[in-house]
Design a protein around this motif. Structure first.
Motif, mmCIF file in Angstrom:
data_model
loop_
_atom_site.group_PDB
_atom_site.id
_atom_site.type_symbol
_atom_site.label_atom_id
_atom_site.label_comp_id
_atom_site.label_asym_id
_atom_site.label_seq_id
_atom_site.Cartn_x
_atom_site.Cartn_y
_atom_site.Cartn_z
ATOM 1 N N MET A 1 0.866 -1.106 -0.057
ATOM 2 C CA MET A 1 -0.010 0.063 -0.060
ATOM 3 C C MET A 1 1.025 1.230 0.028
ATOM 4 N N ALA A 2 0.393 2.190 -0.865
ATOM 5 C CA ALA A 2 1.114 3.311 -0.867
ATOM 6 C C ALA A 2 1.370 4.091 0.576
ATOM 7 N N SER A 3 2.038 4.884 0.838
ATOM 8 C CA SER A 3 2.508 5.700 2.017
ATOM 9 C C SER A 3 1.621 6.889 1.720
ATOM 10 N N ILE A 4 0.671 7.194 2.528
ATOM 11 C CA ILE A 4 -0.371 8.340 2.471
ATOM 12 C C ILE A 4 -0.273 9.228 3.721
ATOM 13 N N LEU A 5 -0.165 10.708 3.380
ATOM 14 C CA LEU A 5 0.021 11.389 4.711
ATOM 15 C C LEU A 5 -1.390 12.358 4.685
ATOM 16 N N TYR A 6 -1.948 12.402 5.659
ATOM 17 C CA TYR A 6 -2.974 13.297 5.855
ATOM 18 C C TYR A 6 -2.718 14.566 6.284
ATOM 19 N N VAL A 7 -2.988 15.504 5.814
ATOM 20 C CA VAL A 7 -2.352 17.046 6.142
ATOM 21 C C VAL A 7 -3.529 17.945 6.709
ATOM 22 N N CYS A 8 -3.434 18.129 7.960
ATOM 23 C CA CYS A 8 -4.484 18.781 8.661
ATOM 24 C C CYS A 8 -3.979 20.372 8.457
ATOM 25 N N VAL A 9 -5.267 21.227 8.198
ATOM 26 C CA VAL A 9 -5.353 22.799 7.995
ATOM 27 C C VAL A 9 -6.357 23.222 8.924
ATOM 28 N N ARG A 10 -6.732 22.515 9.906
ATOM 29 C CA ARG A 10 -7.885 23.244 10.953
ATOM 30 C C ARG A 10 -7.391 23.438 12.042
ATOM 31 N N PRO A 11 -7.564 24.536 12.653
ATOM 32 C CA PRO A 11 -6.991 25.102 14.137
ATOM 33 C C PRO A 11 -7.878 24.478 15.099
ATOM 34 N N GLU A 12 -8.789 24.070 14.893
ATOM 35 C CA GLU A 12 -9.770 23.636 15.922
ATOM 36 C C GLU A 12 -9.152 21.860 16.205
ATOM 37 N N ARG A 13 -8.756 21.654 17.156
ATOM 38 C CA ARG A 13 -7.908 20.289 17.524
ATOM 39 C C ARG A 13 -8.970 19.020 17.263
ATOM 40 N N GLY A 14 -10.113 19.204 18.092
ATOM 41 C CA GLY A 14 -11.051 18.425 18.040
ATOM 42 C C GLY A 14 -11.727 17.826 16.558
ATOM 43 N N ALA A 15 -11.832 18.833 15.949
ATOM 44 C CA ALA A 15 -12.351 18.824 14.534
ATOM 45 C C ALA A 15 -11.156 18.146 13.698
ATOM 46 N N ALA A 16 -9.931 18.648 13.898
ATOM 47 C CA ALA A 16 -8.879 17.838 13.073
ATOM 48 C C ALA A 16 -8.652 16.479 13.446
ATOM 49 N N ASP A 17 -8.808 15.804 14.817
ATOM 50 C CA ASP A 17 -8.529 14.564 15.219
ATOM 51 C C ASP A 17 -9.541 13.772 14.539
ATOM 52 N N ALA A 18 -10.924 14.422 14.563
ATOM 53 C CA ALA A 18 -12.056 13.463 14.029
ATOM 54 C C ALA A 18 -11.625 13.368 12.537
ATOM 55 N N GLU A 19 -11.213 14.403 11.831
ATOM 56 C CA GLU A 19 -11.101 14.366 10.323
ATOM 57 C C GLU A 19 -10.190 13.376 10.030
ATOM 58 N N HIS A 20 -9.156 13.258 10.578
ATOM 59 C CA HIS A 20 -8.042 12.263 10.577
ATOM 60 C C HIS A 20 -8.485 10.643 10.742
ATOM 61 N N VAL A 21 -9.431 10.476 11.723
ATOM 62 C CA VAL A 21 -10.288 9.328 11.759
ATOM 63 C C VAL A 21 -11.021 8.987 10.506
ATOM 64 N N LEU A 27 -10.183 5.957 3.415
ATOM 65 C CA LEU A 27 -9.236 5.403 2.513
ATOM 66 C C LEU A 27 -9.077 3.902 2.693
ATOM 67 N N GLY A 28 -9.627 3.490 3.890
ATOM 68 C CA GLY A 28 -9.556 2.078 4.076
ATOM 69 C C GLY A 28 -8.179 1.308 4.581
ATOM 70 N N VAL A 29 -7.227 2.501 5.080
ATOM 71 C CA VAL A 29 -5.745 1.879 5.466
ATOM 72 C C VAL A 29 -5.841 1.654 7.094
ATOM 73 N N ALA A 30 -4.853 0.943 7.216
ATOM 74 C CA ALA A 30 -4.806 0.515 8.756
ATOM 75 C C ALA A 30 -4.246 1.439 9.765
ATOM 76 N N ALA A 31 -3.355 2.336 9.021
ATOM 77 C CA ALA A 31 -2.752 3.459 9.711
ATOM 78 C C ALA A 31 -2.724 4.737 8.741
ATOM 79 N N LEU A 32 -2.879 5.794 9.243
ATOM 80 C CA LEU A 32 -2.635 6.904 8.191
ATOM 81 C C LEU A 32 -1.615 8.021 8.907
ATOM 82 N N ASP A 33 -0.543 8.234 8.349
ATOM 83 C CA ASP A 33 0.403 9.188 8.878
ATOM 84 C C ASP A 33 -0.374 10.709 8.710
ATOM 85 N N GLN A 34 0.014 11.534 9.668
ATOM 86 C CA GLN A 34 -0.535 12.926 9.565
ATOM 87 C C GLN A 34 0.345 13.988 9.840
#
Length: 238
Positions: A1-21, A27-34
């Motif tokens: 599987m390709a190495s994919i990076l989630y890039v967060c541009v939200r100042p709101e930490r709670g919204a950013a954490d949820a978006e990462h999930v 994407l259907g990946v077991a882990a997602l770098d951020q």
């Protein structure tokens, strides 16, 4: 599987954490770098290490008349990711605020005259999308979540228009073969999007006095298809 990076541009930490999930599930990946671009700049090492990038949403607007040094640096870093995808060295999907950054980079124009409120929206795929590996299988239409203040006036130079709807002339496009940009949010489930509303209750995306009614409409949305696009993105560029 390709190495994919989630890039967060939200100042709101709670919204950013949820978006990462949400992106990881979509994407259907077991882990997602951020990478939290609000806290840390994009390094050359991170840029070269990853084969794919997914860029989340933000309350920022490219058309903001006054920008902090932070927003200016964030936009410059997003342009570096776009440039790498344009070169064919990586794949990238820019969503929400990110489509504005890419549109400007390509020489396109943005407008504040066609906003979309927080809702589930049907978008229609174009004839050109029929052969696209991400959007083709979803033709002729799919339901996604929208909430934005600015949008592209028209598809920018060099891009292929993939999706539209009545309220937004450019819902998605592709540049070359490896750079995608969507005005809508492909990653959230109805519950995800309803939860996100709590962070942006007073940001002008919907009438705060109608919070409960808007949330109920979001939760009632069925057959939302944004995650299908993300899964195909991960598989196509594996």
């Amino acid at each position: 599987m390709a190495s994919i990076l989630y890039v967060c541009v939200r100042p709101e930490r709670g919204a950013a954490d949820a978006e990462h999930v949400s992106f990881q599930r979509g994407l259907g990946v077991a882990a997602l770098d951020q990478l939290d671009l609000i806290a840390d700049p994009l390094t050359d090492e991170l840029l070269s290490r990853h084969d794919g990038f997914v860029i989340g949403g933000s309350p920022f607007n490219v058309t903001d008349a006054v920008k902090t040094p932070l927003q200016q640096r964030v936009e410059a870093d997003l342009e570096r990711i776009a440039a790498r995808a344009l070169s064919g060295e990586a794949a990238a999907m820019f969503t929400c605020y990110g489509i504005g950054v890419v549109t400007r980079l390509l020489g396109g124009a943005l407008t504040l005259e066609r906003p979309e409120s927080t809702r589930a929206s049907e978008i229609r795929t174009t004839d050109e999308a029929a052969s696209d590996p991400l959007f083709g299988p979803s033709a002729p239409a799919l339901t996604v979540f929208t909430a934005h203040k600015e949008s592209a006036v028209a598809v920018p130079p060099g891009a292929t228009l993939l999706a539209i709807n009545t309220d937004c002339a450019v819902q998605a496009y592709r540049v070359g073969t490896q750079l995608y940009a969507t005005q809508f949010h492909p990653e959230p489930s109805p519950q995800d999007f309803a939860n996100r509303m709590t962070f942006y209750r007073n940001n002008g995306y919907f009438n705060a006095a109608e919070f409960d009614a808007v949330k109920a409409e979001i939760l009632a949305a069925q057959d939302v298809g944004g995650e299908d696009l993300l899964r195909r993105f991960a598989l196509t560029f594996d």
